[in-house]
Design a protein around this motif. Structure first.
Motif, PDB file in Angstrom:
ATOM      1  N   GLY A   1       5.605  -1.091  -8.357  1.00 23.19           N
ATOM      2  CA  GLY A   1       5.453  -0.772  -9.771  1.00 23.19           C
ATOM      3  C   GLY A   1       4.111  -1.181 -10.340  1.00 23.19           C
ATOM      4  N   LEU A   2       3.108  -1.335  -9.459  1.00 23.49           N
ATOM      5  CA  LEU A   2       1.787  -1.745  -9.912  1.00 23.49           C
ATOM      6  C   LEU A   2       0.835  -0.559  -9.932  1.00 23.49           C
ATOM      7  CD1 LEU A   2       1.406  -5.136  -8.045  1.00 23.49           C
ATOM      8  CD2 LEU A   2       1.959  -4.755 -10.455  1.00 23.49           C
ATOM      9  N   PHE A   3       0.143  -0.434 -11.027  1.00 26.49           N
ATOM     10  CA  PHE A   3      -0.868   0.598 -11.228  1.00 26.49           C
ATOM     11  C   PHE A   3      -2.188   0.017 -10.732  1.00 26.49           C
ATOM     12  CE2 PHE A   3      -4.052   2.883 -13.663  1.00 26.49           C
ATOM     13  CZ  PHE A   3      -3.557   4.170 -13.746  1.00 26.49           C
ATOM     14  N   VAL A   4      -2.775   0.649  -9.731  1.00 25.51           N
ATOM     15  CA  VAL A   4      -4.035   0.201  -9.142  1.00 25.51           C
ATOM     16  C   VAL A   4      -5.130   1.101  -9.694  1.00 25.51           C
ATOM     17  CG1 VAL A   4      -5.291  -0.188  -6.988  1.00 25.51           C
ATOM     18  CG2 VAL A   4      -2.792  -0.495  -7.050  1.00 25.51           C
ATOM     19  N   LEU A   5      -6.130   0.523 -10.352  1.00 23.39           N
ATOM     20  CA  LEU A   5      -7.178   1.288 -11.020  1.00 23.39           C
ATOM     21  C   LEU A   5      -8.545   0.872 -10.522  1.00 23.39           C
ATOM     22  CD1 LEU A   5      -8.172   3.178 -13.371  1.00 23.39           C
ATOM     23  CD2 LEU A   5      -8.141   1.122 -14.815  1.00 23.39           C
TER      24      LEU A   5
ATOM     25  N   THR B   1       0.827  -1.205   0.000  1.00 21.94           N
ATOM     26  CA  THR B   1       0.000   0.000   0.000  1.00 21.94           C
ATOM     27  C   THR B   1       0.864   1.260   0.000  1.00 21.94           C
ATOM     28  OG1 THR B   1      -0.139  -0.070   2.413  1.00 21.94           O
ATOM     29  CG2 THR B   1      -1.920  -1.129   1.169  1.00 21.94           C
ATOM     30  N   LYS B   2       2.188   1.105  -0.002  1.00 21.14           N
ATOM     31  CA  LYS B   2       3.083   2.256  -0.069  1.00 21.14           C
ATOM     32  C   LYS B   2       3.133   2.759  -1.505  1.00 21.14           C
ATOM     33  CE  LYS B   2       5.788   1.003   3.885  1.00 21.14           C
ATOM     34  NZ  LYS B   2       7.070   0.891   4.505  1.00 21.14           N
ATOM     35  N   LEU B   3       2.958   4.084  -1.669  1.00 21.71           N
ATOM     36  CA  LEU B   3       2.858   4.668  -2.997  1.00 21.71           C
ATOM     37  C   LEU B   3       4.218   5.090  -3.548  1.00 21.71           C
ATOM     38  CD1 LEU B   3      -0.335   6.862  -2.551  1.00 21.71           C
ATOM     39  CD2 LEU B   3      -0.150   4.515  -3.414  1.00 21.71           C
ATOM     40  N   ASP B   4       4.322   5.031  -4.853  1.00 22.74           N
ATOM     41  CA  ASP B   4       5.492   5.525  -5.579  1.00 22.74           C
ATOM     42  C   ASP B   4       5.137   6.915  -6.106  1.00 22.74           C
ATOM     43  OD1 ASP B   4       7.509   6.143  -7.355  1.00 22.74           O
ATOM     44  OD2 ASP B   4       7.492   4.191  -8.365  1.00 22.74           O
ATOM     45  N   ARG B   5       5.279   7.915  -5.244  1.00 20.44           N
ATOM     46  CA  ARG B   5       4.888   9.293  -5.586  1.00 20.44           C
ATOM     47  C   ARG B   5       5.623   9.848  -6.805  1.00 20.44           C
ATOM     48  NH1 ARG B   5       0.049  10.525  -3.444  1.00 20.44           N
ATOM     49  NH2 ARG B   5      -0.027  10.052  -1.241  1.00 20.44           N
ATOM     50  N   PRO B   6       6.947   9.648  -6.940  1.00 15.77           N
ATOM     51  CA  PRO B   6       7.621  10.202  -8.124  1.00 15.77           C
ATOM     52  C   PRO B   6       7.048   9.665  -9.446  1.00 15.77           C
ATOM     53  CG  PRO B   6       9.244   9.609  -6.459  1.00 15.77           C
ATOM     54  CD  PRO B   6       7.919   9.073  -5.985  1.00 15.77           C
ATOM     55  N   THR B   7       6.701   8.380  -9.491  1.00 17.35           N
ATOM     56  CA  THR B   7       6.117   7.821 -10.711  1.00 17.35           C
ATOM     57  C   THR B   7       4.717   8.366 -10.929  1.00 17.35           C
ATOM     58  OG1 THR B   7       7.449   5.823 -10.455  1.00 17.35           O
ATOM     59  CG2 THR B   7       5.560   5.680 -11.932  1.00 17.35           C
ATOM     60  N   GLN B   8       3.953   8.518  -9.865  1.00 16.78           N
ATOM     61  CA  GLN B   8       2.613   9.099  -9.995  1.00 16.78           C
ATOM     62  C   GLN B   8       2.697  10.514 -10.558  1.00 16.78           C
ATOM     63  OE1 GLN B   8       0.073   6.762  -6.594  1.00 16.78           O
ATOM     64  NE2 GLN B   8       0.449   8.884  -6.257  1.00 16.78           N
TER      65      GLN B   8
ATOM     66  N   LYS C   1     -15.340  -1.760  -4.474  1.00 17.36           N
ATOM     67  CA  LYS C   1     -14.579  -2.814  -3.804  1.00 17.36           C
ATOM     68  C   LYS C   1     -13.747  -3.666  -4.758  1.00 17.36           C
ATOM     69  CE  LYS C   1     -16.318  -1.672   0.118  1.00 17.36           C
ATOM     70  NZ  LYS C   1     -15.583  -0.696   0.884  1.00 17.36           N
ATOM     71  N   SER C   2     -13.799  -3.376  -6.050  1.00 13.19           N
ATOM     72  CA  SER C   2     -13.010  -4.150  -7.002  1.00 13.19           C
ATOM     73  C   SER C   2     -12.249  -3.206  -7.910  1.00 13.19           C
ATOM     74  CB  SER C   2     -13.912  -5.073  -7.824  1.00 13.19           C
ATOM     75  OG  SER C   2     -14.855  -4.314  -8.539  1.00 13.19           O
ATOM     76  N   GLY C   3     -11.182  -3.714  -8.475  1.00 15.48           N
ATOM     77  CA  GLY C   3     -10.371  -2.895  -9.349  1.00 15.48           C
ATOM     78  C   GLY C   3      -9.421  -3.752 -10.154  1.00 15.48           C
ATOM     79  N   TYR C   4      -8.391  -3.125 -10.667  1.00 13.81           N
ATOM     80  CA  TYR C   4      -7.488  -3.777 -11.598  1.00 13.81           C
ATOM     81  C   TYR C   4      -6.054  -3.439 -11.234  1.00 13.81           C
ATOM     82  CZ  TYR C   4     -11.941  -3.967 -13.903  1.00 13.81           C
ATOM     83  OH  TYR C   4     -13.263  -4.189 -14.151  1.00 13.81           O
ATOM     84  N   LEU C   5      -5.167  -4.407 -11.393  1.00  8.87           N
ATOM     85  CA  LEU C   5      -3.742  -4.218 -11.176  1.00  8.87           C
ATOM     86  C   LEU C   5      -3.017  -4.415 -12.491  1.00  8.87           C
ATOM     87  CD1 LEU C   5      -3.145  -6.286  -7.910  1.00  8.87           C
ATOM     88  CD2 LEU C   5      -3.446  -3.812  -8.128  1.00  8.87           C
TER      89      LEU C   5
END
Length: 166
Positions: free
Chosen positions: A111-115, A33-40, A128-132
């Protein structure tokens, strides 16, 4: 606990299904659950999805994000706001049904994009659902999101190519 959504692809003789909320890289590990802020921050702004590619695309139909044929995403416009992890997606292919939706997204330190695609009138916290998808090839003007599909017991990549619109 995350809900798993199944997407099925149909080929002329071959059937394949995949779980859209997991990728090969996360099946054996816990999702960070830790975010990669620079990539965002690097992908904030307006983007156009310019290509969708995968092995067997002449024979296998992939339904992307439980919405439409993957080819309907070509030409779609996406807006990513990095400071609040919101945005929009707009499918506008002339041969497909138009679709616009708010999205909630993030990129974790794996390096996973959570959508999450947010239906009108629904708050993102209630989705409650999404995509990786895996983030790859990030430059100032392009990046890819890579999903996995299972075709005949083999994992194949579906690559969504984005180009900066502004």
């Amino acid at each position: 606990m995350k809900k798993i959504i199944f997407i099925c692809m149909i080929a002329t003789v071959l059937f394949a299904c995949k779980s859209s909320s997991s990728t090969a890289s996360t099946e054996a590990t816990t999702l960070s659950t830790k975010l990669d802020r620079p990539t965002q921050v690097a992908i904030k702004g307006n983007w156009v999805l310019t290509n969708v590619s995968y092995a067997g695309s002449d024979y296998i139909k992939v339904t992307s994000f439980d919405l439409a044929d993957s080819k309907c995403f070509i030409g779609s416009t996406w807006n990513f706001i990095s400071n609040n992890n919101k945005g929009t997606m707009n499918l506008n292919s002339p041969n497909c049904t138009a679709f616009t939706s708010p999205i909630v997204w993030s990129i974790n330190n794996q390096g996973l994009f959570v959508l999450k695609i947010v239906d009108p009138g629904l708050k993102s916290k209630n989705v409650k659902s999404g995509y990786l998808l895996k983030v790859a090839g990030l430059t100032d003007n392009s990046f890819q999101l890579i999903d996995n599909i299972n075709v005949g017991g083999q994992v194949k990549d579906v690559t969504y190519q984005f180009q900066r619109a502004n």
